[in-house]
Design an enzyme around this catalytic site. Structure first.
Site, mmCIF file in Angstrom:
data_model
loop_
_atom_site.group_PDB
_atom_site.id
_atom_site.type_symbol
_atom_site.label_atom_id
_atom_site.label_comp_id
_atom_site.label_asym_id
_atom_site.label_seq_id
_atom_site.Cartn_x
_atom_site.Cartn_y
_atom_site.Cartn_z
ATOM 1 N N CYS A 137 6.290 6.260 -3.412
ATOM 2 C CA CYS A 137 6.735 7.523 -4.026
ATOM 3 C C CYS A 137 5.568 8.488 -4.260
ATOM 4 C CB CYS A 137 7.479 7.262 -5.323
ATOM 5 S SG CYS A 137 9.091 6.526 -5.041
ATOM 6 N N ARG A 187 7.632 -6.623 0.307
ATOM 7 C CA ARG A 187 7.695 -7.576 -0.798
ATOM 8 C C ARG A 187 9.112 -8.086 -0.953
ATOM 9 N NH1 ARG A 187 7.690 -5.102 -4.828
ATOM 10 N NH2 ARG A 187 7.150 -3.017 -4.132
ATOM 11 N N ASP A 224 -3.271 2.790 -6.849
ATOM 12 C CA ASP A 224 -2.119 1.890 -7.042
ATOM 13 C C ASP A 224 -2.098 1.198 -8.402
ATOM 14 O OD1 ASP A 224 0.252 0.880 -5.679
ATOM 15 O OD2 ASP A 224 -0.707 -1.085 -5.681
ATOM 16 N N ASN A 279 -0.968 9.518 -1.993
ATOM 17 C CA ASN A 279 -1.093 10.937 -1.658
ATOM 18 C C ASN A 279 -1.641 11.755 -2.816
ATOM 19 O OD1 ASN A 279 0.119 11.922 1.120
ATOM 20 N ND2 ASN A 279 1.131 10.032 0.500
ATOM 21 N N ARG A 305 1.423 -0.282 7.122
ATOM 22 C CA ARG A 305 0.341 0.013 6.165
ATOM 23 C C ARG A 305 -1.027 0.023 6.825
ATOM 24 N NH1 ARG A 305 1.861 0.445 0.357
ATOM 25 N NH2 ARG A 305 4.107 0.158 0.462
ATOM 26 N N LYS A 343 -0.639 -7.138 -6.515
ATOM 27 C CA LYS A 343 0.506 -7.080 -7.423
ATOM 28 C C LYS A 343 0.601 -8.342 -8.292
ATOM 29 C CE LYS A 343 1.460 -2.977 -6.434
ATOM 30 N NZ LYS A 343 1.966 -2.404 -5.272
ATOM 31 N N ARG A 366 11.445 9.385 -7.276
ATOM 32 C CA ARG A 366 12.008 10.077 -6.133
ATOM 33 C C ARG A 366 13.455 10.351 -6.483
ATOM 34 N NH1 ARG A 366 10.838 9.814 -0.393
ATOM 35 N NH2 ARG A 366 8.871 8.767 -0.786
ATOM 36 N N HIS A 376 1.012 0.149 -12.853
ATOM 37 C CA HIS A 376 1.182 0.539 -11.443
ATOM 38 C C HIS A 376 0.892 2.036 -11.346
ATOM 39 C CE1 HIS A 376 4.052 0.474 -7.700
ATOM 40 N NE2 HIS A 376 2.801 0.341 -7.345
ATOM 41 N N SER A 391 6.913 2.265 -5.834
ATOM 42 C CA SER A 391 6.351 2.040 -4.512
ATOM 43 C C SER A 391 6.835 3.105 -3.531
ATOM 44 C CB SER A 391 6.760 0.661 -4.012
ATOM 45 O OG SER A 391 6.266 -0.309 -4.899
ATOM 46 N N TYR A 415 3.032 -11.207 4.302
ATOM 47 C CA TYR A 415 3.070 -9.756 4.091
ATOM 48 C C TYR A 415 2.340 -9.296 2.814
ATOM 49 C CZ TYR A 415 4.021 -5.101 3.035
ATOM 50 O OH TYR A 415 3.787 -3.804 2.707
HETATM 51 P P1 GTP Z 1 2.829 2.176 -2.643
HETATM 52 O O1 GTP Z 1 1.580 1.940 -1.856
HETATM 53 O O2 GTP Z 1 4.016 1.500 -2.052
HETATM 54 O O3 GTP Z 1 2.683 1.852 -4.096
HETATM 55 O O4 GTP Z 1 3.218 3.742 -2.437
HETATM 56 P P2 GTP Z 1 2.621 5.104 -3.014
HETATM 57 O O5 GTP Z 1 3.242 5.404 -4.327
HETATM 58 O O6 GTP Z 1 1.142 5.095 -2.948
HETATM 59 O O7 GTP Z 1 3.215 6.188 -1.971
HETATM 60 P P3 GTP Z 1 2.501 7.104 -0.877
HETATM 61 O O8 GTP Z 1 1.523 8.069 -1.466
HETATM 62 O O9 GTP Z 1 1.987 6.228 0.201
HETATM 63 O O10 GTP Z 1 3.729 7.967 -0.328
HETATM 64 C C1 GTP Z 1 4.865 7.370 0.242
HETATM 65 C C2 GTP Z 1 5.654 8.365 1.037
HETATM 66 O O11 GTP Z 1 5.981 9.509 0.243
HETATM 67 C C3 GTP Z 1 4.914 8.883 2.252
HETATM 68 O O12 GTP Z 1 5.796 8.916 3.350
HETATM 69 C C4 GTP Z 1 4.484 10.258 1.855
HETATM 70 O O13 GTP Z 1 4.360 11.100 2.961
HETATM 71 C C5 GTP Z 1 5.586 10.701 0.896
HETATM 72 N N1 GTP Z 1 5.076 11.663 -0.118
HETATM 73 C C6 GTP Z 1 3.967 11.516 -0.874
HETATM 74 N N2 GTP Z 1 3.750 12.592 -1.668
HETATM 75 C C7 GTP Z 1 4.763 13.455 -1.408
HETATM 76 C C8 GTP Z 1 5.108 14.752 -1.922
HETATM 77 O O14 GTP Z 1 4.438 15.345 -2.772
HETATM 78 N N3 GTP Z 1 6.244 15.318 -1.411
HETATM 79 C C9 GTP Z 1 7.009 14.701 -0.464
HETATM 80 N N4 GTP Z 1 8.101 15.309 -0.039
HETATM 81 N N5 GTP Z 1 6.711 13.481 0.034
HETATM 82 C C10 GTP Z 1 5.613 12.856 -0.421
HETATM 83 C C1 SPV Z 2 3.865 -1.462 -3.337
HETATM 84 O O1 SPV Z 2 4.881 -1.884 -2.775
HETATM 85 O O2 SPV Z 2 3.894 -0.909 -4.462
HETATM 86 C C2 SPV Z 2 2.563 -1.565 -2.650
HETATM 87 C C3 SPV Z 2 2.493 -2.370 -1.435
HETATM 88 O O3 SPV Z 2 1.573 -1.030 -3.127
HETATM 89 S S1 SPV Z 2 2.420 -4.062 -1.792
HETATM 90 O O4 SPV Z 2 1.011 -4.455 -1.841
HETATM 91 O O5 SPV Z 2 3.102 -4.749 -0.719
HETATM 92 O O6 SPV Z 2 3.028 -4.336 -3.062
HETATM 93 MN MN MN Z 3 2.116 0.053 -5.100
#
Ligand code: GTP
Ligand code: SPV
Ligand code: MN
Length: 623
Positions: free
Chosen positions: A257, A76, A284, A261, A382, A213, A413, A233, A255, A204
């Site tokens: 963070c 983004r 999300d 997961n 992604r 978003k 984070r 979010h 994002s 993208y």
């Molecule tokens: P967006 O889609 O951008 O909004 O991201 P998100 O908040 O859904 O993040 P996502 O769950 O994809 O995690 C992003 C990164 O953080 C990945 O590389 C994960 O492996 C890492 N991660 C997620 N949960 C944990 C955790 O509990 N501990 C650690 N150390 N890393 C984590």
């Molecule tokens: C984020 O960046 O928080 C995402 C990916 O979930 S995007 O759709 O590009 O915003």
């Molecule tokens: Mn997001």
């Protein structure tokens, strides 16, 4: 210009708008997206013919495709993203603002003739279950077949959406054109007063899948401000106890963070015997509103995941790995000559004959001219996968009413400072915690990686109006709702002196959620600290997890001096947010400062217990 298929609607307002946009962009063809499998298959075939997507091995990855975005178009672009409302004050201090008329004029000059030689796809989509009173309808016009295919996964699309719209004018007008992908002429424009979004010169994800978003957060947060709800979010997940009770929590992390997961968490071995099940409602975005039962209820407006690839593997997120085995689009990962894909910290070894996300031959350990290691997959690569394919998908996703929220969690984070978890002292204190959130910058947006920046409510790039008004709106919500959920803050990312994560994270995070839920019921051991209630060192069920006492102490450490500095930095941040900052939030900062003074130490176990012994909310039984 030819028009393919039915026009699908007799809605004059829709037709007139499309005519107007087509006259500007001048596509060769217009194709309506009906939402049926046949059409999707034809679109896939067509995109595969032009090389825009590459089919993967049909046995290992049925109906999966690979796509690369332009090398300068991989995240983004917050500096090209604007809120275009008449009064600049309504965009607030954290948004880029443009005068609507000027914004339209400039973008129109980029959009003029931009679809010549191309097809314009008309994608009617619903954010939220079709026909739910809490859903919002949009129509996206795009010259990207990749966008059309992604929108078919991320949202509910097609004929039924137009049927639900009928002759109404109540839909978001979304226009997207890749145009020439010129970064200097890239604009992501939001017109909340016109219910309109224009996006030009990008291909993208978050810049172009306009339901996500742009609509579900930026425009929806503006609507929610006007209408008395919240667009956030946040992930939503359900925790089912052996009794069958399901408690739902919503969590906002910036994002990349950990939302995806956490939303797909698999209980760790040691806690499995307790019989927990986790249900994924969303990863999300959450639309949250007060209901007649005095609680907050939430829906996930999306129908798919647009998840981060690197770091996703069978150990960290087995549910995600199961989800993306079929019907998935992979963007900017490593591609093997055998039609398989790979990314850093994924499963297994890289495939033979690998090409990196740029399309260059690649092998593990490849170095650039300066000796730096070249990653095969882009850090923000992604997967786009249907939510229903997730083994932990909650059937409440399709429920018009959504789920009741028992706890709200904020997180970021932070290598230092923030403890593993703490609980807000009150709703207003929770709003302060949300308002003062900070996180290290990730690859999900352009900018210096790792730099700590304030990201209130994980909404800094997504709040569609004045952020100070948004804080006020949250304060007001706490007054409106009879049983507001408790608010918590977590940090999975604290590191030791050697730079290693102190907490194992992922599935083990359930130990923290267990404490969170206990606290919502007036149980769970806690001590009162200056920043809020902290768990006692033995508050978590640690069955099956070995963690040293020293590590736990470090994870829960709150250092007065560091927090005083933090309070100063938060104060400086608040000072930049303009005159609308609510006094309630400022008062919370002053109260924190007071609690951090010597002699004001509130380290008193008993006090902590009694002050949470308030009204106990009976968990709702939801299968
Ligand atoms: P967006 O889609 O951008 O909004 O991201 P998100 O908040 O859904 O993040 P996502 O769950 O994809 O995690 C992003 C990164 O953080 C990945 O590389 C994960 O492996 C890492 N991660 C997620 N949960 C944990 C955790 O509990 N501990 C650690 N150390 N890393 C984590
Ligand atoms: C984020 O960046 O928080 C995402 C990916 O979930 S995007 O759709 O590009 O915003
Ligand atoms: Mn997001």
């Amino acid at each position: 210009m030819t028009i393919c298929g039915d026009t699908l609607t007799s809605n004059r307002i829709v037709k007139n708008w499309i005519d107007e946009m087509a006259a500007m962009c001048q596509p060769d063809r217009i194709e309506w997206i009906e939402g049926c499998d046949d059409q999707r298959d034809m679109l896939r075939d067509e995109a595969a013919r032009t090389g825009e997507i590459i089919p993967l091995d049909p046995v290992k990855y049925p109906n999966c495709y690979y796509h690369r975005t332009h090398p300068l178009d991989v995240a983004r672009t917050e500096d090209k993203t604007f809120i275009c409302c008449r009064n600049e004050k309504n965009a607030g201090a954290t948004n880029n603002w443009k005068d609507p008329e000027e914004a339209y004029l400039e973008a129109a000059s980029f959009l003029h003739g931009s679809m010549r030689g191309r097809t314009m796809y008309v994608i009617p989509f619903s954010m939220g279950p079709i026909g739910s009173p809490f859903s919002k309808i949009g129509i996206e016009l795009t010259d990207s077949i990749y966008v059309a295919l992604n929108m078919m996964i991320m949202t509910r699309v097609g004929r039924e959406v137009l049927d639900a719209l009928g002759s109404s004018a109540d839909f978001t007008r979304c226009l997207h054109s890749k145009a020439g992908l010129d970064p200097d002429k890239r604009r992501i424009l939001h017109f909340p007063e016109d219910n309109t979004i224009w996006s030009v010169n990008s291909g993208y994800g978050g810049n172009v899948l306009l339901g996500k978003k742009c609509l579900a957060l930026r425009l929806a947060s503006w609507m929610a401000w006007q209408e008395g709800w919240l667009a956030e979010h946040m992930l939503i997940l359900g925790i089912e106890e052996p009794t069958g009770y399901v408690d739902y929590i919503a969590a906002a992390f910036p994002s990349a963070c950990g939302k995806t997961n956490l939303a797909m968490l698999v209980p760790p071995e040691g806690l499995k015997s307790k019989g927990y099940r986790i249900w994924t409602v969303g990863d999300d975005i959450a639309w949250i509103r007060p209901d007649t039962d005095g609680r907050l209820w939430a829906i996930n407006p999306e129908a798919g995941f647009f998840g981060v690839c690197p770091g996703t593997n069978s150990r960290t997120n087995p549910n995600a790995m199961a989800t993306l085995q079929k019907n998935t689009i992979f963007t900017n990962v490593v591609l093997g000559n055998d039609g398989t894909i790979w990314w850093e910290e994924g499963d297994g070894d890289p495939p033979a004959g690998a090409l990196d996300w740029l399309g260059n031959p690649w092998h593990t350990g490849k170095k650039d001219a300066k000796g730096g290691v070249i990653a095969g997959a882009h850090a923000n690569s992604r997967f786009t996968a249907p939510l229903r394919q997730c083994p932990s998908a909650s059937h409440r996703v399709e429920h018009h009413h959504g789920v009741p929220i028992s706890a709200i969690i904020f997180g970021g984070r932070r290598e230092r400072l923030a403890p593993l978890v703490y609980e807000a002292l009150s709703w207003n204190h929770g709003v302060f915690i949300g308002a003062s959130m900070a996180s290290e910058r990730t690859a999900a947006q352009y900018g210096t990686q790792g730099e700590v920046r304030r990201d209130p409510f994980a909404m800094l790039p997504f709040c569609g109006y004045n952020i100070a008004e948004y804080f006020k709106h949250w304060i007001k919500m706490g007054r409106t709702v009879k049983h507001p959920p408790k608010i918590f803050h977590v940090n999975w990312f604290r590191k030791d002196a050697d730079g290693k994560f102190l907490w194992p994270g992922y599935g083990e995070n359930l130990r923290v959620l267990e404490w969170v839920l206990q606290r919502t019921r007036g149980e769970g051991d806690a001590v009162l600290s200056p920043i809020g209630y902290l768990p006692t060192p033995d508050a978590f069920d640690m069955t099956g997890l070995i963690l040293s006492k020293a590590a736990m102490a470090k994870l829960l450490e709150v250092t007065g001096e560091d927090w005083k500095q933090e309070a100063n930095s938060v104060g400086e941040f608040f000072d930049t947010l303009g005159p609308c900052m609510p006094w309630e939030v400022r008062n919370e900062l002053e109260a924190l400062r007071r609690r951090l003074e010597p002699g004001e130490n509130t380290d008193n176990h008993e006090q902590a217990r009694t002050s949470t012994d308030k009204e106990r909310i009976t968990p709702t039984i939801l299968p």
